[in-house]
Design a protein around this motif. Structure first.
Motif: not given
Lengths: 349, 307
Positions: A89, A130, B202, B223-224, B226, B301-302, B305
Motif C-alpha cells: 500500500n 508502487y 509484512w 490500509p491493505v 481497506w 484494487r485490493a 495490491w
C-alpha cells in the motif's frame, strides 16, 4: 572483540532440535554466510538473531548487549526477506521511509535519507512507484534500501536472491556486497547456493543438521573441507576408493596404481576426494598419480569444459579450460588423467 | 572432431498431409457451452428478464405508455421513509457485520488459535450466512421473543427482564440483531481470504523496522485490507437491503422497510399499484447495483495490491 556473538544457541520445536549448540563470533563489518541444505537450521539461526524466534537456550550478544530478551523492534536490525516483503500500500519512497517514520525522524531528514538510499541502490527516480509496478530485482533492491535506511547495527539477508532469475542474482549479489563494504555493516546472509556464498562472503558457516560443520573463509571451505559433508556439499567432488598398503608413508593403491600421499594413514580402505579442477587431462608436471580412463559425457560450459571420465570403477569429473585451437575429447576416447597427491583429501567415514 | 559431425543433419522427409477439416465454430459452440447452459437459462429467466420487465414497468403506465409518474411516486414520504429505514438498517448491519466479522476472522486466521477452530468457524459461517427467511425469524422468536428460551433464562436465572429494558424483537433493533446472524458469517467468509493474503513477512518487516503491533495494523494491514473492507461493506449493505423474507416473517408489516412496501404494492389488497412497485424495485436495483459496483471496483484494487 567480536561485534556479534552467538553462544551455545539451541532451538527445539517440540521434540525436534533444529539448532544444536551453535557458536559464532562475527567481527564488525564482516560478511558472514550461513550455507546449508534445506532444514539445516540456518534460517532458524537468522530468525533468532532477528528476534522472530526465541532460543530454547543460549545467548545472542550484539555490541556487548544480550538481545535475547528484546523484541525485534527493539534490536535495531535490518532484514531483507526472500519474498521482498515490501508494503504493497506504500510507494517505494514510503517503504524506504517506513522505519524512519516509526523512529520519529523529521520529514526533511526522512526525505533526504530516502533520496540517498534510492540513489545508493540505483533507483533514484522510482520513489513514487508502487511495489507491484517493479520487477523482482527492483523490489529486492528497495527492500535492501528500506532495511539500511534505519542505519541498523546488523543486516540480515534471508535468501534474498533465491526468487530472482540467474542474471539478476549475480548483479544484485555484487551490488549487495559493494553496499555492505561501503557501509561496513555487519551482515549475515543465509543461502543454500554455494556459489553465492563462496563469491561474496568474508567467511562461511556450513551448517548441517542444526550444527555448524565448518566456519572459514571461502578458499578454506572449498579447498580444505573439515568434514565429509562440507566436502560433498560445497562444490563438485570426485570420490576415489583406495586401499592403504603402507600406513606410515601413506601409500595407497587405486586399482593397479600405487602412490604415496606423504602423510600417515589408518590401515584399511579409505575414500580420497579431489575437485574437478585438480584433475588434468593427460600427463601434467607435479601430478604423478596417473590413471587410465575412458571419456564419457562432455559438457561444454563456455569458458570451461566439464568432462566425465571413468577410470576402472571410479567416476571422475574434470574441468579443463576451453581452447579454441584444441577440440575437446570425444566420448569413448581412451585418455590418461593425472592428479597431485597434495590435492587428494582423505575423507573420514 | 570431423567435418561430418559439424554438418547439419539432413532434414527428414516430411509427409504432406491435407488439412483435416476442423469443426466449424457454430458446431463447436454448443458442446463448449453446454455445461453452463442451465446457469445461463436460469439467469435469463429469473434475473435478466425480470430486471428488464421491472425497469420497463417503472417507466410505463398500466396501459403501456411511457411515463415518469412512477418515479415521481418514489418521492412521497410513504416511500422515502421506508427507503431511509432500509438504508439505516443496511448501513448498521453492514457496519456491525464488518466490525465483528473482521474481529472474528482475524482471531481465527492471525490469532494463533488451533486450526480446527478456523475450520469449525468457516463451516458454521457457510451455513449461517445462508440461514435466512422464515426459519431464521422463527429461531429468533424462539430464543429472543417474549417467551423465547434466552428471554426466559435471562429472567429466571439472572433476573434480567428483557421486556422491561424496552427490548422488542419486532423492532428496528430486533431486525438488526436478526440480520447480524447472517451478516457476520458472510463477512467472515469474504474477509478470511483477504486476511490470509496478509503476508507474515509484512508483519515481520514492520516489526524489525521498529513498528509495534498496533502501528503495523494502522500503517500496513488495515490500509491493505481497506479496499476489501469497503467492498465487503458494500456487499453486506446490498445483502441486507434486499432481504425481505426474514423481515416479513419477523415483523409482518409493522416495520416498513422497502422490500415490505414493495411486496404490498405488488401483492397487497389495499395498496396495490404494480407500476409504483416497479419503480420501487427499480430504486432498489439502482442502490444495490451501486453497492455491488463499489464492491467489484474495490475488490479489484485490493487484489492488484496483494497479487
Amino acid at each position: 572483540m567480536a561485534f556479534l556473538k552467538i553462544e551455545h544457541l539451541e532451538k527445539s520445536f517440540g521434540s525436534t532440535r533444529v539448532v544444536k549448540d551453535f557458536d559464532l563470533e562475527i567481527q564488525k563489518g564482516e560478511f558472514i554466510s550461513l550455507l546449508g541444505p534445506s532444514g539445516c537450521g540456518k534460517t532458524t539461526v537468522l530468525r533468532m538473531v532477528a528476534g522472530f524466534e526465541t532460543p530454547s537456550s543460549g545467548a545472542i550478544v550484539i555490541d556487548d548487549k544480550d538481545v535475547v530478551a528484546l523484541r525485534p523492534n527493539q534490536r535495531n536490525i535490518g532484514m531483507v526477506f526472500q519474498a521482498y516483503a515490501l508494503f504493497p500500500n506504500l510507494t517505494v519512497g514510503e517503504n524506504v521511509a517506513f522505519g524512519l517514520k516509526i523512529k520519529g525522524v523529521g520529514k526533511d531528514e526522512r526525505e533526504a535519507r530516502v533520496k540517498e538510499m534510492l540513489t545508493m541502490i540505483g533507483l533514484p527516480d522510482l520513489g513514487n512507484r508502487y511495489p507491484f509496478q517493479l520487477s523482482g530485482g527492483q523490489q529486492q533492491r528497495v527492500a535492501l534500501a528500506r532495511a539500511l535506511a534505519i542505519q541498523p547495527h546488523v543486516l540480515l539477508l534471508d535468501e534474498p536472491l533465491s526468487a530472482l532469475d540467474a542474471k539478476i542474482r549475480v548483479s544484485l549479489r555484487t551490488q549487495i556486497r559493494e553496499i555492505q563494504r561501503e557501509l561496513q555493516i555487519t551482515t549475515i546472509f543465509v543461502t543454500h547456493d554455494q556459489e553465492e556464498a563462496l563469491s561474496i562472503s568474508d567467511r562461511i558457516v556450513v551448517m548441517n543438521g542444526g550444527v555448524a560443520e565448518q566456519v572459514g573463509a571461502p578458499f578454506e571451505i572449498y579447498n580444505r573441507p573439515a568434514t565429509r559433508f562440507v566436502a560433498q556439499f560445497v562444490g563438485t567432488l570426485n570420490l576415489i576408493e583406495a586401499d592403504v598398503i603402507a600406513p606410515e608413508s601413506g601409500t595407497v593403491r587405486i586399482g593397479t596404481t600405487e602412490i604415496s600421499l606423504g602423510r600417515p594413514l589408518k590401515p584399511g580402505r579409505v575414500t580420497l576426494a579431489c575437485r574437478p579442477e585438480a584433475v588434468s587431462l593427460g600427463l601434467a608436471e607435479g601430478r604423478p598419480l596417473v590413471l587410465h580412463a575412458e571419456i564419457g559425457e562432455v559438457h561444454f560450459l563456455g569458458a570451461v569444459i566439464r568432462v566425465q571420465a571413468r577410470a576402472g570403477r571410479t567416476q571422475l569429473s574434470l574441468d579443463t579450460f576451453n581452447r579454441p585451437d584444441t577440440p575437446p575429447p570425444a566420448a569413448g576416447d581412451k585418455v590418461q588423467v593425472s592428479i597431485s597427491p597434495a590435492d587428494l583429501l582423505v575423507l573420514e567415514a | 572432431m570431423t567435418d561430418a559431425t559439424l554438418a547439419a543433419p539432413a532434414p527428414e522427409p516430411v509427409e504432406v498431409q491435407a488439412p483435416r477439416p476442423r469443426p466449424s465454430r457454430a458446431a463447436a459452440l454448443p458442446l463448449k457451452w453446454l455445461g453452463v447452459a442451465p446457469f445461463m437459462l436460469f439467469a435469463l429467466l429469473f434475473l435478466i428478464m425480470p430486471t428488464i420487465h421491472i425497469v420497463l414497468g417503472a417507466f410505463q403506465t398500466p396501459e403501456g405508455a411511457f411515463t415518469l409518474r412512477n418515479l415521481q411516486g418514489l418521492a412521497v414520504p410513504q416511500v422515502v421513509r421506508p427507503f431511509m429505514l432500509s438504508i439505516k438498517i443496511s448501513v448498521l448491519t453492514a457496519g456491525l457485520g464488518c466490525l465483528f466479522g473482521l474481529i472474528l476472522a482475524a482471531a481465527v486466521t492471525k490469532g494463533g488459535l488451533p486450526g480446527w477452530i478456523r475450520d469449525a468457524m468457516l463451516t458454521f459461517s457457510g451455513v449461517a450466512s445462508n440461514f435466512a427467511g422464515v426459519p431464521l425469524a422463527f429461531a429468533f422468536i424462539a430464543t429472543l421473543g417474549r417467551l423465547g428460551l434466552v428471554t426466559v433464562i435471562l429472567k429466571e436465572v439472572f433476573g434480567i427482564n428483557l421486556a422491561a429494558t424496552g427490548f422488542n424483537l419486532i423492532s428496528f433493533l430486533g431486525l438488526t440483531l436478526t440480520y447480524l446472524y447472517f451478516q457476520i458469517p458472510l463477512m467472515i467468509l469474504i474477509i478470511t481470504p483477504a486476511l490470509d493474503g496478509l503476508k507474515r513477512e509484512w508483519r515481520e518487516a514492520a516489526e524489525i523496522l521498529g513498528a509495534s503491533g498496533s502501528q503495523y495494523w494502522r500503517m500496513v494491514a488495515l490500509p491493505v485490507l481497506w479496499p476489501s473492507l469497503l467492498g465487503t461493506f458494500a456487499l453486506l449493505f446490498a445483502n441486507s437491503f434486499g432481504a425481505v423474507a426474514t423481515a416479513m416473517a419477523l415483523t409482518g408489516s409493522s416495520l416498513s422497510i422497502v422490500p415490505i412496501i414493495l411486496f404490498a404494492q405488488i401483492r397487497g389488497d389495499v395498496l396495490q399499484d404494480p407500476h409504483l412497485g416497479y419503480a420501487i424495485a427499480f430504486g432498489m436495483i439502482v442502490i444495490t447495483g451501486i453497492a455491488n459496483l463499489v464492491y467489484i471496483v474495490l475488490r479489484t484494487r485490493a487484489e492488484k495490491w496483494i497479487k
